[in-house]
Write a protein that holds these residues in place. Sequence first.
Motif, PDB file in Angstrom:
ATOM      1  N   GLN A  49       0.663  -0.729   0.163  1.00 48.02           N
ATOM      2  CA  GLN A  49       0.319  -0.375   0.193  1.00 48.02           C
ATOM      3  C   GLN A  49       0.202   1.015   0.079  1.00 48.02           C
ATOM      4  OE1 GLN A  49      -1.796  -0.297   3.762  1.00 48.02           O
ATOM      5  NE2 GLN A  49      -1.734   1.203   4.852  1.00 48.02           N
ATOM      6  N   GLU A  52       0.144   6.107  -0.182  1.00 44.35           N
ATOM      7  CA  GLU A  52       0.050   6.921  -0.304  1.00 44.35           C
ATOM      8  C   GLU A  52       0.535   7.920  -0.182  1.00 44.35           C
ATOM      9  OE1 GLU A  52      -4.252   9.473   1.592  1.00 44.35           O
ATOM     10  OE2 GLU A  52      -3.417   8.061   2.415  1.00 44.35           O
ATOM     11  N   GLU A 110     -15.675  -1.757  -8.256  1.00 39.92           N
ATOM     12  CA  GLU A 110     -16.019  -0.872  -8.214  1.00 39.92           C
ATOM     13  C   GLU A 110     -15.497   0.180  -8.613  1.00 39.92           C
ATOM     14  OE1 GLU A 110     -16.559  -0.132  -3.937  1.00 39.92           O
ATOM     15  OE2 GLU A 110     -17.192  -2.765  -3.405  1.00 39.92           O
ATOM     16  N   ARG A 111     -16.357   1.082  -8.888  1.00 46.08           N
ATOM     17  CA  ARG A 111     -16.069   2.631  -9.749  1.00 46.08           C
ATOM     18  C   ARG A 111     -17.012   3.912  -9.070  1.00 46.08           C
ATOM     19  NH1 ARG A 111     -15.066   4.755 -15.966  1.00 46.08           N
ATOM     20  NH2 ARG A 111     -14.609   6.613 -15.085  1.00 46.08           N
ATOM     21  N   ASP A 153     -16.054  10.899  -6.464  1.00 44.37           N
ATOM     22  CA  ASP A 153     -16.068  11.267  -5.237  1.00 44.37           C
ATOM     23  C   ASP A 153     -16.799  12.979  -5.605  1.00 44.37           C
ATOM     24  OD1 ASP A 153     -16.106  13.021  -3.042  1.00 44.37           O
ATOM     25  OD2 ASP A 153     -13.793  12.146  -2.223  1.00 44.37           O
ATOM     26  N   THR A 161     -11.967   9.871  -7.941  1.00 44.85           N
ATOM     27  CA  THR A 161     -12.787   8.446  -8.337  1.00 44.85           C
ATOM     28  C   THR A 161     -11.825   7.375  -7.462  1.00 44.85           C
ATOM     29  OG1 THR A 161     -12.838   9.349  -9.854  1.00 44.85           O
ATOM     30  CG2 THR A 161     -13.426   6.277  -9.828  1.00 44.85           C
ATOM     31  N   ARG A 162     -12.772   6.450  -6.548  1.00 48.86           N
ATOM     32  CA  ARG A 162     -12.088   5.165  -6.113  1.00 48.86           C
ATOM     33  C   ARG A 162     -12.261   4.168  -7.123  1.00 48.86           C
ATOM     34  NH1 ARG A 162     -14.517   1.388  -3.003  1.00 48.86           N
ATOM     35  NH2 ARG A 162     -13.214   0.501  -1.224  1.00 48.86           N
ATOM     36  N   VAL A 206     -12.091  -0.214  -7.222  1.00 51.28           N
ATOM     37  CA  VAL A 206     -11.909  -1.060  -6.477  1.00 51.28           C
ATOM     38  C   VAL A 206     -11.845  -2.317  -8.144  1.00 51.28           C
ATOM     39  CG1 VAL A 206     -12.139  -3.069  -5.098  1.00 51.28           C
ATOM     40  CG2 VAL A 206     -12.804  -0.831  -5.073  1.00 51.28           C
ATOM     41  N   ARG A 238      -7.402  -1.787  -4.228  1.00 54.99           N
ATOM     42  CA  ARG A 238      -8.177  -0.742  -4.463  1.00 54.99           C
ATOM     43  C   ARG A 238      -7.286   0.685  -4.850  1.00 54.99           C
ATOM     44  NH1 ARG A 238      -9.098  -4.321  -0.873  1.00 54.99           N
ATOM     45  NH2 ARG A 238      -7.153  -4.391   0.293  1.00 54.99           N
ATOM     46  N   SER A 239      -7.856   1.963  -5.077  1.00 60.05           N
ATOM     47  CA  SER A 239      -7.241   2.541  -5.087  1.00 60.05           C
ATOM     48  C   SER A 239      -8.060   4.326  -5.716  1.00 60.05           C
ATOM     49  CB  SER A 239      -6.096   2.849  -6.379  1.00 60.05           C
ATOM     50  OG  SER A 239      -7.288   2.608  -7.870  1.00 60.05           O
ATOM     51  N   MET A 240      -7.341   4.833  -5.658  1.00 58.55           N
ATOM     52  CA  MET A 240      -7.546   6.296  -5.345  1.00 58.55           C
ATOM     53  C   MET A 240      -7.243   7.535  -6.719  1.00 58.55           C
ATOM     54  SD  MET A 240     -10.256   8.579  -4.522  1.00 58.55           S
ATOM     55  CE  MET A 240     -11.605   7.293  -2.940  1.00 58.55           C
ATOM     56  N   TRP A 241      -8.026   8.243  -7.213  1.00 63.12           N
ATOM     57  CA  TRP A 241      -7.261   8.720  -8.472  1.00 63.12           C
ATOM     58  C   TRP A 241      -7.961  10.257  -7.771  1.00 63.12           C
ATOM     59  CZ3 TRP A 241      -4.042   6.662 -12.615  1.00 63.12           C
ATOM     60  CH2 TRP A 241      -4.135   5.267 -12.918  1.00 63.12           C
TER      61      TRP A 241
END
Length: 344
Positions: free
Chosen positions: A113, A115, A300-301, A304, A310-311, A313, A327-330
């Motif tokens: 992981q 961030e 999942e898409r 936010d 956008t999150r 999975v 799981r990623s956050m853009w």
Amino acid sequence: MHQPAVIPVATAASGGSALPGRPHLSYLQAVPRHMVHRAAIAEVFLTDAVRTGEHSFLVAAQWPRDHALYSPGRDGTSDPLLFMETIRQALVYLAHAHYDVPLTHRFIGFGSQFEITDPSALRVGGEPAPLVLEARWVWVGNRPPNRFGMRLEVVLTVGGRACGHGALHVVAVDDKRYAMLRGRGARPRGAAVTGPAPRALQRVHASAVGRLRAKDSVLVRERTEGPWQLLVDVEHPIFFDHPSDHVPLMVTLEGFRQLGHLLLHPGGSGPGTDHTLLAMEADCLAFGELDQPIDLLVRERVPDPGTGGTRLVLDAVQGGVPLATCRSMWAAVAPHRAAVPLTA
């Protein structure tokens, strides 16, 4: 995650003297390549490491301002997967140099992981940035000397400015236990590796997945409505820097990253719009074999609306068997444009 306090160290690229009573970190040369499981000297990012406590360290690293694979993003900041690769190298180096894990042991990733909390601190400048990982070592299910379980937790700093954190959980085992875990897929150390049987598939264009070179695209698709697949190219000089009898962790993470980029830029990046990867967490569930297709599936898409981010999975599946979940956050950002000086 534990986040140790920032400890000032020498940060001059020339390896200048540290302040009295402070640890000294050198940036003069890379650590030995075999100590981070790399064959190419150019792919070694660590330069030094010092112990600051029983299980705490400062690790020095230098990222290239440009890289054949990990090139800067359109926002002008360093590729975030450089951070994950640096964590991987730090764990391997500390395992061998400070915890006597044998060089002959095989390392198996269980989870990773990272961030980026302050992307502006990683903006590429006029010279390579000297980085420091403030690292904490944790034993997890450790049964030496044949099995070592370890987790490295780090805070990334640039000039004493914290800008990210991450972790990597790995198990290192001897050849006998590795062969038992691998079963049919085990190959002798250093044996030649082969990829999937040739198929009439075209790589996704590099620009569509955020890469510069055609050979760095790792996505293919057999059918328009079918799943995206991970292209395993065992001749790639960076993804397969040395022989491996399974799909390396960093190749899987690159597949997840490229699919994320493709999903968020379906028609290419228009003027004033872009998405950059800020965080990624992956659970490794099984070995990925080199000779079977690997599907990358969108679970999942979730956008936010507050941040425009956008999150995602995503899953990697091979022959119906889950290999990894990511799981990623853009974040939505404006492309960085360098100022053009005016002339008379």
